[in-house]
Structures are given as C-alpha cells and as structure tokens.
Write a protein that holds these residues in place. Structure first.
Motif, PDB file in Angstrom:
ATOM      1  N   ASP A  54      37.168 -23.601 -31.821  1.00 41.61           N
ATOM      2  CA  ASP A  54      37.261 -24.926 -31.202  1.00 41.61           C
ATOM      3  C   ASP A  54      36.366 -25.865 -32.015  1.00 41.61           C
ATOM      4  N   ASN A  55      36.974 -26.859 -32.642  1.00 41.51           N
ATOM      5  CA  ASN A  55      36.244 -27.725 -33.565  1.00 41.51           C
ATOM      6  C   ASN A  55      35.508 -28.872 -32.893  1.00 41.51           C
ATOM      7  N   ASN A  56      35.576 -28.955 -31.569  1.00 42.04           N
ATOM      8  CA  ASN A  56      34.923 -30.071 -30.873  1.00 42.04           C
ATOM      9  C   ASN A  56      35.511 -31.407 -31.309  1.00 42.04           C
ATOM     10  N   ASN A  57      36.856 -31.477 -31.341  1.00 40.19           N
ATOM     11  CA  ASN A  57      37.524 -32.701 -31.788  1.00 40.19           C
ATOM     12  C   ASN A  57      37.152 -33.889 -30.918  1.00 40.19           C
ATOM     13  N   LYS A  58      37.019 -35.029 -31.546  1.00 43.97           N
ATOM     14  CA  LYS A  58      36.652 -36.243 -30.826  1.00 43.97           C
ATOM     15  C   LYS A  58      37.872 -36.880 -30.156  1.00 43.97           C
ATOM     16  N   PHE A  59      37.600 -37.630 -29.099  1.00 47.01           N
ATOM     17  CA  PHE A  59      38.636 -38.344 -28.365  1.00 47.01           C
ATOM     18  C   PHE A  59      38.576 -39.826 -28.715  1.00 47.01           C
ATOM     19  N   ILE A  60      39.732 -40.465 -28.653  1.00 48.98           N
ATOM     20  CA  ILE A  60      39.812 -41.912 -28.833  1.00 48.98           C
ATOM     21  C   ILE A  60      40.209 -42.535 -27.493  1.00 48.98           C
ATOM     22  N   PRO A  61      39.462 -43.539 -27.024  1.00 48.37           N
ATOM     23  CA  PRO A  61      39.791 -44.178 -25.745  1.00 48.37           C
ATOM     24  C   PRO A  61      40.791 -45.312 -25.923  1.00 48.37           C
ATOM     25  N   TYR A  62      41.626 -45.498 -24.934  1.00 49.89           N
ATOM     26  CA  TYR A  62      42.567 -46.617 -24.920  1.00 49.89           C
ATOM     27  C   TYR A  62      42.698 -47.082 -23.469  1.00 49.89           C
ATOM     28  N   PHE A  63      43.273 -48.243 -23.282  1.00 48.44           N
ATOM     29  CA  PHE A  63      43.259 -48.872 -21.962  1.00 48.44           C
ATOM     30  C   PHE A  63      44.648 -49.430 -21.679  1.00 48.44           C
ATOM     31  N   HIS A  64      45.453 -48.625 -20.999  1.00 42.86           N
ATOM     32  CA  HIS A  64      46.820 -49.029 -20.684  1.00 42.86           C
ATOM     33  C   HIS A  64      46.885 -49.553 -19.253  1.00 42.86           C
ATOM     34  N   GLU A  65      47.714 -50.543 -19.051  1.00 40.92           N
ATOM     35  CA  GLU A  65      47.756 -51.210 -17.751  1.00 40.92           C
ATOM     36  C   GLU A  65      48.096 -50.266 -16.603  1.00 40.92           C
ATOM     37  N   LYS A  66      48.898 -49.233 -16.857  1.00 43.69           N
ATOM     38  CA  LYS A  66      49.237 -48.292 -15.779  1.00 43.69           C
ATOM     39  C   LYS A  66      47.992 -47.539 -15.302  1.00 43.69           C
ATOM     40  N   TYR A  67      47.192 -47.096 -16.263  1.00 43.35           N
ATOM     41  CA  TYR A  67      45.962 -46.403 -15.896  1.00 43.35           C
ATOM     42  C   TYR A  67      45.001 -47.354 -15.206  1.00 43.35           C
ATOM     43  N   MET A  68      44.828 -48.526 -15.767  1.00 39.28           N
ATOM     44  CA  MET A  68      43.867 -49.485 -15.225  1.00 39.28           C
ATOM     45  C   MET A  68      44.216 -49.851 -13.788  1.00 39.28           C
ATOM     46  N   THR A  69      45.489 -50.057 -13.535  1.00 35.62           N
ATOM     47  CA  THR A  69      45.921 -50.406 -12.174  1.00 35.62           C
ATOM     48  C   THR A  69      45.689 -49.245 -11.212  1.00 35.62           C
ATOM     49  N   ALA A  70      46.087 -48.045 -11.636  1.00 39.69           N
ATOM     50  CA  ALA A  70      45.927 -46.874 -10.770  1.00 39.69           C
ATOM     51  C   ALA A  70      44.462 -46.590 -10.469  1.00 39.69           C
ATOM     52  N   ALA A  71      43.566 -46.863 -11.425  1.00 39.19           N
ATOM     53  CA  ALA A  71      42.147 -46.594 -11.246  1.00 39.19           C
ATOM     54  C   ALA A  71      41.413 -47.743 -10.556  1.00 39.19           C
ATOM     55  N   GLY A  72      42.122 -48.814 -10.244  1.00 39.20           N
ATOM     56  CA  GLY A  72      41.483 -49.956  -9.604  1.00 39.20           C
ATOM     57  C   GLY A  72      40.589 -50.735 -10.548  1.00 39.20           C
ATOM     58  N   LEU A  73      40.921 -50.717 -11.840  1.00 37.33           N
ATOM     59  CA  LEU A  73      40.131 -51.413 -12.845  1.00 37.33           C
ATOM     60  C   LEU A  73      40.818 -52.708 -13.252  1.00 37.33           C
ATOM     61  N   THR A  74      40.031 -53.623 -13.800  1.00 38.49           N
ATOM     62  CA  THR A  74      40.572 -54.906 -14.248  1.00 38.49           C
ATOM     63  C   THR A  74      40.140 -55.161 -15.686  1.00 38.49           C
ATOM     64  N   ALA A  75      40.560 -56.305 -16.192  1.00 40.36           N
ATOM     65  CA  ALA A  75      40.159 -56.695 -17.541  1.00 40.36           C
ATOM     66  C   ALA A  75      38.639 -56.749 -17.675  1.00 40.36           C
ATOM     67  N   ALA A  76      37.948 -57.028 -16.569  1.00 46.31           N
ATOM     68  CA  ALA A  76      36.486 -57.112 -16.607  1.00 46.31           C
ATOM     69  C   ALA A  76      35.862 -55.782 -17.000  1.00 46.31           C
ATOM     70  N   ASP A  77      36.480 -54.672 -16.584  1.00 44.48           N
ATOM     71  CA  ASP A  77      35.954 -53.357 -16.965  1.00 44.48           C
ATOM     72  C   ASP A  77      36.097 -53.139 -18.463  1.00 44.48           C
ATOM     73  N   TYR A  78      37.217 -53.568 -19.027  1.00 44.02           N
ATOM     74  CA  TYR A  78      37.405 -53.443 -20.470  1.00 44.02           C
ATOM     75  C   TYR A  78      36.454 -54.368 -21.220  1.00 44.02           C
ATOM     76  N   ASN A  79      36.392 -55.611 -20.789  1.00 46.46           N
ATOM     77  CA  ASN A  79      35.568 -56.583 -21.502  1.00 46.46           C
ATOM     78  C   ASN A  79      34.074 -56.327 -21.351  1.00 46.46           C
ATOM     79  N   TYR A  80      33.681 -55.501 -20.386  1.00 46.39           N
ATOM     80  CA  TYR A  80      32.282 -55.123 -20.255  1.00 46.39           C
ATOM     81  C   TYR A  80      31.806 -54.413 -21.522  1.00 46.39           C
ATOM     82  N   PHE A  81      32.712 -53.627 -22.133  1.00 43.10           N
ATOM     83  CA  PHE A  81      32.383 -52.903 -23.367  1.00 43.10           C
ATOM     84  C   PHE A  81      32.809 -53.669 -24.618  1.00 43.10           C
ATOM     85  N   TYR A  82      33.833 -54.484 -24.481  1.00 48.70           N
ATOM     86  CA  TYR A  82      34.371 -55.230 -25.624  1.00 48.70           C
ATOM     87  C   TYR A  82      34.444 -56.713 -25.241  1.00 48.70           C
TER      88      TYR A  82
END
Length: 740
Positions: A179-207
C-alpha cells in the motif's frame, strides 16, 4: 508429377490464406476497436489543442504510453490558461522549465484511479455498492513513498504508516506492505455539497479568492466536464493542482505549531524497523539500508501521516477524512503552564494518557466543515469549541483531511471539569484510575454541575486499597482484619466508595458546608447513597458506624462544580439495616423502641445478623418507623397485637404485614425536595400476591407518605430522622400506615 504436387500445395496455401483472412475479418469485426470509440486520453488532449503545457509534462513524466493505452482513469486536466497562471505565480518560464520530478507530481496527482463522470463523481464507491452524494475526494496515482528523515540524530529511510495504529486492537497493522499511501485530491460537486448541507461559504473558507461553480477541484473549477476517452474520463480544470501535503507534512512545515509537533514527536511517535518495507526498498534501490515506519501512538484518534483514512472499507477515504485543530505555540504554552503542569514539574513527568488526551482533544476522525463545528464530535465525544470566524488563524484542505490553526486550545471537559482535579494531580492517580473505569463520563460533562470529594493515594492506601500493576487488578487489605481480596471483589468495593464522593449539585448545594444537611450522591440517572455534612465535615453510613468523619482541608472550583480535598474517605456501611435500627432503639426512651420490639420478636428478623427477611443486599430502601405513640395507635386500631411477643399465628402475620408495609423498596427518600418520584413499592404484598405501594410527597424538610388504600399520612420527624444505613435511610414518622 512433382509439378502437380506443387500446384496442389499452392492451392492449399492459397485456400488457407483466404480462410485465415476471412477469420481475421470476423475477429476484427467482433473484437477490434470500434470506429466510434473515442481516442485515448493522451490523443484526446492533443486533439483539443488547449492542453499543450500539460502534454509536455505528461511526456516529461513518462506517462504518454500509459495514457495512450487501455485503462480506466479519471484525469483532472489543467488547461493552458491554468498553467500560464501557475507558471506566473511560481516564477517558472514555461513547461520546458518544469523539472521531471515536478512534472511527475502534477501528472500523477491529476490522475485518479477509475473513471468517474459527473453522474458518479459525488458517489461513494463502497464495497457494498454505490452510496449517492457522500464523496468529495478520490485516490490519485501520486504517493510520496520512501523518504529520508533524521531520527535521534541519525538519518533513516522512513515510510509513513498507512494504517491507523489505533485500530491495531482490531487486528489491523500500522503498515500494510504494497500500500503506497496514495494521496487524495479533493473536489466540491454540488450534489455532495447539497447533501452535506454545505454552501459556497464552506468552499470559500479554504479558497477565498475563487468562485464556487458547483464543480470545483482544489482552487480551480471544472471548465469542461465528462470528456470521454477510450481509457477513461477527462475533466478540464482551471487550476494546476500539485500534491497536497498530509496533516503530518503540513504540521512539520509550519514553525508556528512547533510546540504541538514536539509533543507528538517526543512522546507519541516511534520509528519501527519493518522487514517487508526494508526488503521492498532494497529491491527498488539496490540499497542495503533499513526502512523504519513512522508510527503514531495507538491511543491517538488517527495517524496524521496515514493517507488512507480509517480503511474500514477500501475506499472510505472518498467519503471522509481527518480534521486537526492545532493551537499556536504561545497559546499552547500558556495552557501547558497554567493547566497541564499545575502539579507536574514538566511534560516529561506527565503520564502518557494526559498527553494523548491533550492531542485527541484536537483530533477528529471526520471532516469538520467550517459550518459544522458544533455538529462534529471528536474521540473525546466533544464538539469543536472554536469560532470559525475568530479562533481560526490558518485553514488548509490537505490530502488526508483538514488542518485548522487556532488561537486557543480546545476547551476539553477533561481539563476543565471536576474530573480534572484528580486527573491532573499525581497525588490522586488511584482515584483517577477508578474514575476512568466507571464514572469519568458522568462527572466529565461541563453541562452538569457536580461536587467531587477527593481521595488521595495516601488516604486510599491507608484504607487498604491499591492497584497491582503486574496483575492489572485492584487489591484491598482490610485494616481491621488483614484479610486480602483482589480483582472484581476489591474493584466493586472501591467503586461503591468512589460513588459516595460524586454528588450532582445543579444548584451548588454543597458550596457551603458550614451548616448541616443531607444529600444523595451519584448523578440524576444513577442514584447513589446518602451522605451528610456538618460544620465542614462530611460522613457516610460507614463513617457513622466506625465513629469517624471526613474533614474538608481545602477546595477549588472548576467549570462544572466544586472539588473538596479531604483527609478521609466516605465509607459505606457494612452493618445490616436491622442492627442499625437496633442501635437507634437502644437508648432509654428511644422513639424507635416500640417498633423495634415488634421487629425483634418477629420471624422476619434474625437477631444475630440483623437481617430482615425480604431486604436484599444491593437494593435501596427507606424504613419508616412510626414513633411510640403511633405504634400505640396502631395497636388500638387492631393493626398490631398488644404484645410484641404474641405467638398467635394471626398476630404474627399482622406484625409481619405492618413491618413490611413500612419498608419502601428500590428508593431511598430524604426530605431534600429533589426527587420526583410520587410513589414507591413496599415489601408488603396483598392477599392476591400483588405489590402494595405508598404515595410520596417530598418537599424540602417536609416529607410525608400516605397509604395506597386510605388517607392516612405519616410525616417524617426531621430531627431524629435521616439515619444512614446500608443503601438505606431510616426515618422516624409521626403516624402509622394502614396496609389494609
């Protein structure tokens, strides 16, 4: 003749060629690459014309062949505009100036295992099937692998732990070979954001300088999605994403958190030589060096260098990650000086469990989004007690989770509740160990106020208690008899004593012990026994039996109550309730006398042991003892015979019924006004063998009981009442209750 043979052979060959040609046509028709199939990823990028820089990096990284063949990939491909911005920000002339090492990082990190179009990109690929709209990361082809690190002054070849050592008890190792401990890349799709109760503010907090578009990858957005290729799917992105560091790597790169990191490195990290990793490294490099796995303490919530999340399921890193809140050096040092080291000379002197609790208070086994601080629970079962607007000085989305730099320490219950007093004091290690086994969660709740009476190691040992570390068990040696017991017997004895020292005091009922009173120990859900106080002394039933008291020698206040330091322990009674009653009845003129005379002559009572038939060990009771005048009235009413020693069978039964009806079962009731019970069962059963109850009216200093079938009421006479016994109280009352 020979010519004829040659002619036949040629005809056969020609026929075979024609046959093979027909078969090949059929093979190609069935198995060949369809003309309608899209080109592979590499050819698609070339054809699009706006990925020239990325193509050069693919070539330099030696990934052209891989991306030109069959496969099953998702590629987050930065367009030329993204590279122009990246080159400008990083002082790079053009793609030709990018090193091979950096090219490999960018290409591999853009390449995700398996092909995901937008209709699946937000779904979690669990081993049980697709789980819609709960994923925000994917595993990439990039990993760090082996690296060099100076360990104790010596350079070592190191590999990061690829499992959480905290799961070792479940049979999971801290390192899995291959197991090489491969890294993950994060992305922010509207379906996930809506289901998780997140908004653009959660994304823009980091970016904060980016626009949330409904499908963002890192600091950029997806310009063109779902470009289909023979060997996968391409998503054109507007930013160049380089491999994000793990929490472990980011923490190491930030000197403003060096104190937090030093605690981890010095006390909670080990480097363990691993044969499998060593063998693999030597094959790859030809080196003779050993490989050491960087392993975090198993008591920690997670290993910050593990890229694989919990690995409960193979792909669970798609749907969740870690979170760590790390205080800056100054605020952490202040907390260490004023809280952690109040009774210890240095961090070196601290028990490991204090250090792991300190770190675990800042670690979450889940993704803590900016808008979800109050709803995210850590290993200590506490929410993130930070204000996202005022307490966070640094925030980073990383490969295996989220990092928050803070200007305050997590205000964990463990360090601010009454529990913290023994926990952070080496003079109370036995009490702390006992609390950890049973009652820590009760008193470690800042929302409920308690009073805690302290038991030092010195006092407990003087009373015969100790812990045998070699056998991992409690030991009790009776100071009176020298009899030694250990294991569960000793533990249960200590736990019962310990519960006498815990009192729920929602209104600070015990903040002034200069007067006198009685109160029930334990919390609201698990009632304990009653104790009393008088002029800054406290005592339980056992203290009354033994003729000693507990003196208060000092106190301190915490966020959820007061802690009292004492010179003794609150002991439970080991004398039966009948003998307690006999002692109350012994003095000349005692108002308990006439009731006890009937009990003493009844077959319910064992004169030697003081046991009362039906009164079981471990059950709570309240004894209502009608005073002498009330007993006389009961005789007049025909409930009792005139003589306590009557041998008439009917008289004996009347006495037994009378006594049983005045013994309340499963509740110990005092005139404190705190209990909300309105009735309780008695020892008495009617002719149909049904339990008969009494009604209770409990107000402060005004406690009364009334029979189930009549209006007769017996009131507690406060002065001579509230007598402590084994899980019981004995009250003198001004009337008798009629069981008929």
């Amino acid at each position: 003749m020979l010519t004829s043979i040659k002619r036949v052979i040629l005809l056969v060959i020609a026929a075979n060629v024609m046959l093979l040609g027909c078969q090949k046509d059929k093979f190609d028709e069935y198995y060949g690459r369809p003309d309608s199939l899209a080109d592979p990823i590499y050819q698609q990028l070339v054809a699009k014309g706006n990925f020239t820089s990325f193509i050069k990096l693919i070539d330099k990284a030696s990934y052209k062949d891989i991306l030109s063949k069959s496969g099953y990939w998702t590629l987050f491909a930065p367009n030329d505009e993204a590279f122009q911005l990246y080159f400008q920000e990083n002082g790079i002339t053009n793609a030709d100036a990018v090193s091979k090492e950096l090219a490999e990082k960018i290409v591999k990190y853009a390449l995700v295992f398996n092909a995901f179009k937008t209709d699946r990109i937000s779904d979690y690929q669990s081993s049980l099937g697709w789980v819609p709209n709960v994923a925000y990361k994917r595993r990439t082809a990039y990993y760090d692998g082996f690296y060099k690190e100076v360990v104790n002054g010596q350079e070592r070849v190191v590999f990061s732990s690829n499992r959480n050592n905290s799961l070792s008890s479940l049979g999971t190792p801290y390192y899995v070979d291959g197991d090489n401990n491969n890294k993950f890349i994060p992305y922010f799709h509207e379906k996930y954001m809506t289901a998780a109760g997140l908004t653009a503010a959660d994304y823009n907090y980091f970016y904060p300088n980016q626009t949330y578009t409904g499908f963002n990858v890192g600091a950029g957005s997806v310009k063109t999605a779902d470009i289909l290729a023979e060997n996968g799917v391409i998503h054109e992105v507007t930013s160049v994403n380089v491999p994000l560091p793990s929490i472990d790597q980011y923490l190491a790169s930030k000197p403003e958190y060096s104190l937090f990191k030093s605690i981890l490195d010095k006390y909670l990290v080990t480097y363990q030589r691993n044969e499998l990793a060593t063998r693999r490294y030597r094959i790859l490099t030809g080196s003779t060096e050993d490989v050491f796995i960087k392993v975090y303490h198993p008591a920690l919530a997670f290993s910050p260098n593990n890229e694989n999340f919990l690995k409960v399921m193979d792909n669970d890193g798609q749907a969740d990650g870690y979170s760590m809140f790390v205080p800056t050096n100054a605020v952490l040092q202040d907390f260490i000086n004023n809280v952690i080291l109040e009774h210890y000379p240095s961090l070196d002197a601290l028990p490991t469990y204090i250090l792991t609790d300190l770190i675990n208070a800042h670690m979450w086994q889940t993704t803590v989004w900016p808008s979800k601080f109050n709803a995210s629970i850590n290993l200590l079962e506490e929410e993130a007690r930070f204000n996202p607007n005022t307490n966070i000085v640094d925030k980073k989305m990383l490969s295996n989770g989220i990092f928050y730099g803070t200007n305050k320490v997590q205000e964990a219950n463990t360090f601010y509740s009454v529990y913290s007093a023994p926990y952070l004091n080496p003079a109370f290690t036995l009490m702390t160990r006992a609390l950890n086994e049973e009652y820590r969660r009760i008193i470690n709740n800042l929302r409920i106020r308690f009073t805690l009476f302290m038991m030092s190691d010195q006092v407990l040992k003087a009373k015969g208690f100790d812990f045998d570390g070699t056998r991992n068990e409690w030991v009790y040696v009776s100071p009176a008899t020298g009899v030694r017991v250990s294991g569960p017997v000793a533990r249960l004895r200590l736990q019962r004593i310990l519960y006498n020292h815990i009192v729920a005091t929602p209104n600070n009922e015990l903040n002034n012990l200069s007067g006198s009173g009685i109160i029930r120990t334990g919390d609201r859900d698990i009632p304990g026994e009653y104790i009393k106080w008088n002029n800054n002394t406290v005592f339980a039933a056992g203290n009354e039996d033994l003729g000693n008291i507990v003196n208060i020698t000092g106190f301190e206040d915490t966020r959820n109550g007061r802690v009292y330091y004492t010179d003794n322990i609150l002991e439970f009674s080991e004398r039966s309730i009948g003998l307690e009653l006999a002692a109350l009845a012994a003095p000349v003129g005692s108002e308990f006398r006439r009731f006890f005379d009937y009990l003493n002559s009844s077959p319910l009572y064992n004169r030697t042991t003081g046991a009362i038939n039906g009164v079981a060990l471990g059950t709570s009771y309240t004894l209502l003892i009608p005073n002498n005048a009330s007993i006389a009235a009961a005789v007049t009413a025909g409930l009792l015979p005139a003589s306590a020693t009557s041998t008439n069978a009917l008289d004996i039964e009347r006495v037994s019924s009378f006594i049983r009806y005045h013994i309340l079962v499963r509740n110990t009731v005092a005139p404190d006004g705190n209990q909300n019970i309105t009735s309780t069962e008695t020892l008495f059963r009617n002719i149909n063998d049904e339990i008969v109850t009494v009604r209770i009216n409990n107000q402060l200093n005004n406690l009364s009981f009334s029979g189930q079938n009549n209006n007769r009421t017996a009131r507690v006479i406060n002065g001579p009442s509230n007598n402590l016994a084994d899980r019981a109280l004995i009250h003198l009352v001004d009337n008798y209750l009629d069981y008929r």
